[in-house]
Design a protein around this motif. Structure first.
Motif, mmCIF file in Angstrom:
data_model
loop_
_atom_site.group_PDB
_atom_site.id
_atom_site.type_symbol
_atom_site.label_atom_id
_atom_site.label_comp_id
_atom_site.label_asym_id
_atom_site.label_seq_id
_atom_site.Cartn_x
_atom_site.Cartn_y
_atom_site.Cartn_z
ATOM 1 N N ALA A 80 49.548 10.085 78.548
ATOM 2 C CA ALA A 80 48.968 11.259 77.908
ATOM 3 C C ALA A 80 49.975 12.416 77.905
ATOM 4 N N ARG A 81 49.860 13.294 76.899
ATOM 5 C CA ARG A 81 50.824 14.383 76.744
ATOM 6 C C ARG A 81 50.117 15.684 76.363
ATOM 7 N N LEU A 82 50.626 16.778 76.895
ATOM 8 C CA LEU A 82 50.236 18.126 76.497
ATOM 9 C C LEU A 82 51.508 18.916 76.258
ATOM 10 N N SER A 83 51.628 19.546 75.088
ATOM 11 C CA SER A 83 52.785 20.392 74.810
ATOM 12 C C SER A 83 52.312 21.726 74.252
ATOM 13 N N LEU A 84 53.023 22.774 74.609
ATOM 14 C CA LEU A 84 52.731 24.132 74.166
ATOM 15 C C LEU A 84 53.992 24.709 73.538
ATOM 16 N N THR A 85 53.820 25.389 72.422
ATOM 17 C CA THR A 85 54.963 25.916 71.671
ATOM 18 C C THR A 85 54.740 27.380 71.335
ATOM 19 N N VAL A 86 55.756 28.188 71.560
ATOM 20 C CA VAL A 86 55.735 29.608 71.201
ATOM 21 C C VAL A 86 56.914 29.885 70.270
ATOM 22 N N GLY A 87 56.619 30.340 69.075
ATOM 23 C CA GLY A 87 57.678 30.661 68.118
ATOM 24 C C GLY A 87 58.605 29.507 67.844
ATOM 25 N N GLY A 88 58.067 28.298 67.821
ATOM 26 C CA GLY A 88 58.875 27.113 67.556
ATOM 27 C C GLY A 88 59.600 26.566 68.765
ATOM 28 N N THR A 89 59.470 27.240 69.915
ATOM 29 C CA THR A 89 60.130 26.788 71.139
ATOM 30 C C THR A 89 59.113 26.164 72.083
ATOM 31 N N ALA A 90 59.392 24.945 72.529
ATOM 32 C CA ALA A 90 58.482 24.249 73.445
ATOM 33 C C ALA A 90 58.591 24.837 74.846
ATOM 34 N N LEU A 91 57.456 25.082 75.471
ATOM 35 C CA LEU A 91 57.427 25.552 76.853
ATOM 36 C C LEU A 91 57.582 24.369 77.810
ATOM 37 N N PRO A 92 58.101 24.614 79.016
ATOM 38 C CA PRO A 92 58.345 23.508 79.961
ATOM 39 C C PRO A 92 57.071 23.045 80.651
ATOM 40 N N VAL A 93 56.249 22.286 79.958
ATOM 41 C CA VAL A 93 54.971 21.814 80.480
ATOM 42 C C VAL A 93 55.114 20.371 80.946
ATOM 43 N N THR A 94 54.716 20.114 82.200
ATOM 44 C CA THR A 94 54.749 18.757 82.746
ATOM 45 C C THR A 94 53.426 18.487 83.450
ATOM 46 N N LEU A 95 52.687 17.498 82.956
ATOM 47 C CA LEU A 95 51.428 17.134 83.600
ATOM 48 C C LEU A 95 51.697 16.654 85.023
ATOM 49 N N GLY A 96 50.855 17.102 85.945
ATOM 50 C CA GLY A 96 51.034 16.740 87.340
ATOM 51 C C GLY A 96 52.015 17.617 88.074
ATOM 52 N N ARG A 97 52.621 18.577 87.361
ATOM 53 C CA ARG A 97 53.535 19.514 88.007
ATOM 54 C C ARG A 97 53.090 20.956 87.785
ATOM 55 N N ASN A 98 52.924 21.350 86.531
ATOM 56 C CA ASN A 98 52.479 22.718 86.258
ATOM 57 C C ASN A 98 51.327 22.765 85.263
ATOM 58 N N ALA A 99 50.701 21.617 85.034
ATOM 59 C CA ALA A 99 49.558 21.555 84.117
ATOM 60 C C ALA A 99 48.733 20.312 84.413
ATOM 61 N N THR A 100 47.456 20.382 84.067
ATOM 62 C CA THR A 100 46.562 19.228 84.136
ATOM 63 C C THR A 100 46.003 18.953 82.743
#
Length: 556
Positions: free
Chosen positions: A119-139
């Motif tokens: 499974a994947r979750l990604s967040l983007t601001v102004g075309g730039t992907a934020l450093p999101v990692t499930l199990g580390r800084n996101a669920t």
């Protein structure tokens, strides 16, 4: 005790799968007894002393929290052994079975939800992907079985996401099919004053489950919760540490609705989303406290992909009864949840078993010890029901199922006393009342504590919303006076400073994690105090003609 998880998921009813439980012959080592003498002054016939044993509690905790019970996950390998152990303990205590068909067990239909590992979750601001990692800084909690796929979906900031008390961030705003970002807690939590949400104490509308329901009603496809330690009442490590532990829902629930996922994200990630429109976190909170606040779009998008598998099964509550002498059709109900978080992703030491020694083998062992105390003495006027609940950690499922299908009708259940201690402490001078100011049972608790030389103090972190997070709440929500408390942190040896240190260490490292194991220094002295307070309180209620009541109108 359940933390603020990802809320209830709407699910379909499934097939039932039963567990056969064979009676276990307990193998309990020789125990050295530490006696707490409890003299009952209610009637001359009840003047005989009753013993509450810290050593007996400790022995039962060591069994329940051992690796052979595999973390006591509902539907997992350790459940059958747990059920057999508790049934045997209740029988030995002198109770009679009060489950289905003369057994100790009440079936609880459930559905297990497993998220695939890719499974994947990604967040983007102004075309730039934020450093999101499930199990580390996101669920990521997927909400609907099968495939979920959302691509570049707009994110909207919805403030606290609370729809209550004149607040509705969705009023007049179209969030259908979008992702909402919400703050943890409610508008009052850090405001320093009561804005209509009970001040610092969290209200029901401020729970994440309530926020998910409000967002779903508004048509949102997903919810991101910005994590902060104070507002959430636990560190991000607790959330990511159980990120891959299976979710569970009641077996009769229906899947459906627009909401496809929910997620906690680290505060710094959430702050970058807010910064996409020039907001900082402090400014965003101030704006969101205004009842006129409305959701506003962020210059950010989210993408989610994953598969969720639903598996129906049957878990069980364990229920015993001691019939009352003169009012057997009325009852006082004691409860404690037997489940922990089972097995999951291994920690850094390679340990995958979440033994749940404190949460809640300790409360379950206290429940059995209270049963022993009642069975050893003269019968109280009212019956006493002892229930070990399944799936508290999955959303109070076992207790809620019993409340909908009670052994004694709720109209005849005069009180509920919950045993869900939060930390294993040495002997204490205090008892912490959870959610005070609600029921006259609090006076009985104060009397019981006073008789033991203890003082009742308010819970120190009301923003955590503990009253809504354990198994007494399904009963309180249905109108049954319900009491929750725990041993206080003012320790006989070391005072509040020592108690605070033990609690902080447990919360940071071990709550819901593999290191919630029996420690070498555990004395179970505070556990024995909790059990004695619970026994004294329930005994007074069971024998008194007048029933407990509410202080004012419950606000749930």
């Amino acid at each position: 005790m359940v933390r603020e998880r990802d809320g209830n998921i709407e699910a379909i009813a499934g097939q039932r799968q039963c567990l056969r439980v064979e009676r276990e012959t307990p193998n309990v080592p020789a125990m050295r007894h530490l006696f707490l003498t409890a003299l009952i002054a209610a009637t001359p016939a009840m003047a005989a002393p009753v013993t509450i044993s810290a050593d007996r509690i400790g022995a039962d905790v060591r069994s329940l929290a051992s690796d052979t019970f595999a973390g006591r996950g509902p539907g997992e390998v350790g459940e059958a052994q747990t059920l057999a152990f508790l049934s045997a303990r209740m029988a030995e205590a002198g109770l009679e079975p009060a489950g289905a068909d003369g057994s100790w067990l009440q079936p609880v239909p459930m559905i297990r939800l497993d998220r695939a590992g890719d499974a994947r979750l990604s967040l983007t601001v102004g075309g730039t992907a934020l450093p999101v990692t499930l199990g580390r800084n996101a669920t990521l909690a997927l909400r609907v079985p099968g495939e979920t796929a959302l691509t570049s979906t707009p994110i909207v900031f919805a403030g606290f996401g609370v729809v209550a008390g004149g607040h509705d961030p969705y009023q007049g705003i179209d969030v259908a099919g979008k992702i909402v970002l919400v703050l943890a807690g409610d508008p009052d939590g850090e405001a320093g004053r009561d804005l209509g949400f009970e001040g610092r104490r969290l209200v029901l509308a401020g729970r994440v489950g309530s926020k998910f329901a409000a967002a779903a009603k508004a048509g949102a496809a997903g919810v991101l919760v910005l994590h902060e330690d104070f507002a959430a009442s636990y560190p991000m490590a607790q959330l990511v540490g159980t990120e891959r532990v299976p979710q569970m829902v009641p077996g009769a629930t229906q899947f459906g609705g627009p909401l496809r996922f929910s997620s906690w994200i680290e505060g710094s990630i959430g702050a970058r989303l807010l910064a996409s429109v020039g907001l900082d976190l402090a400014t965003a909170k101030v704006a969101a406290r205004d009842p006129a606040f409305r959701a506003r779009p962020l210059a950010a998008t989210a993408s989610v992909a994953g598969r969720l598998t639903a598996t129906p099964f049957t878990s069980f509550n364990v229920i015993g009864r001691l019939k009352g002498a003169t009012r057997p059709d009325e009852a006082v109900l004691y409860g404690a949840h037997w489940d922990a978080n089972g097995q999951g992703v291994p920690d850094a030491a390679g340990d995958a078993i979440r033994n749940g020694a404190i949460d809640n083998a300790t409360g379950t062992a206290e429940l059995i010890e209270v049963a022993r105390a009642f069975a050893a003495g003269p019968r109280p006027a009212r019956s006493i029901i002892f229930a070990a609940w399944t799936a508290e950690e999955k959303g109070l499922i076992g207790a809620d199922h019993y409340a909908a299908n009670p052994v004694v009708p709720l109209a005849s259940t005069v009180a509920v006393i919950n045993l869900d201690p939060h930390v294993q402490l040495p002997r204490t001078r205090s008892i912490e009342l959870i959610g005070g100011g609600r029921t006259t049972l609090e006076a009985d608790l104060a009397d019981a504590a006073k008789a033991m030389g203890l003082v009742v103090v308010p819970e120190p972190n009301p923003e955590a919303g503990w009253y809504f997070r354990s198994d007494h709440y399904p009963f309180a929500a249905r109108g049954v006076p319900a009491l929750a408390f725990r041993a206080g942190r003012d320790l006989v040896d070391g005072g509040t400073a020592a108690g605070d240190a033990l609690i902080a260490d447990y919360n940071q490292r071990c709550y819901h994690q593999p290191c919630d194991q029996v420690g070498a220094g555990f004395t179970f002295q505070a556990a024995a105090q909790e059990a004695e307070v619970a026994w004294r309180t329930g005994l007074a209620v069971a024998n008194r003609a007048a029933r407990p009541g509410w202080i004012g109108t419950p606000r749930f």
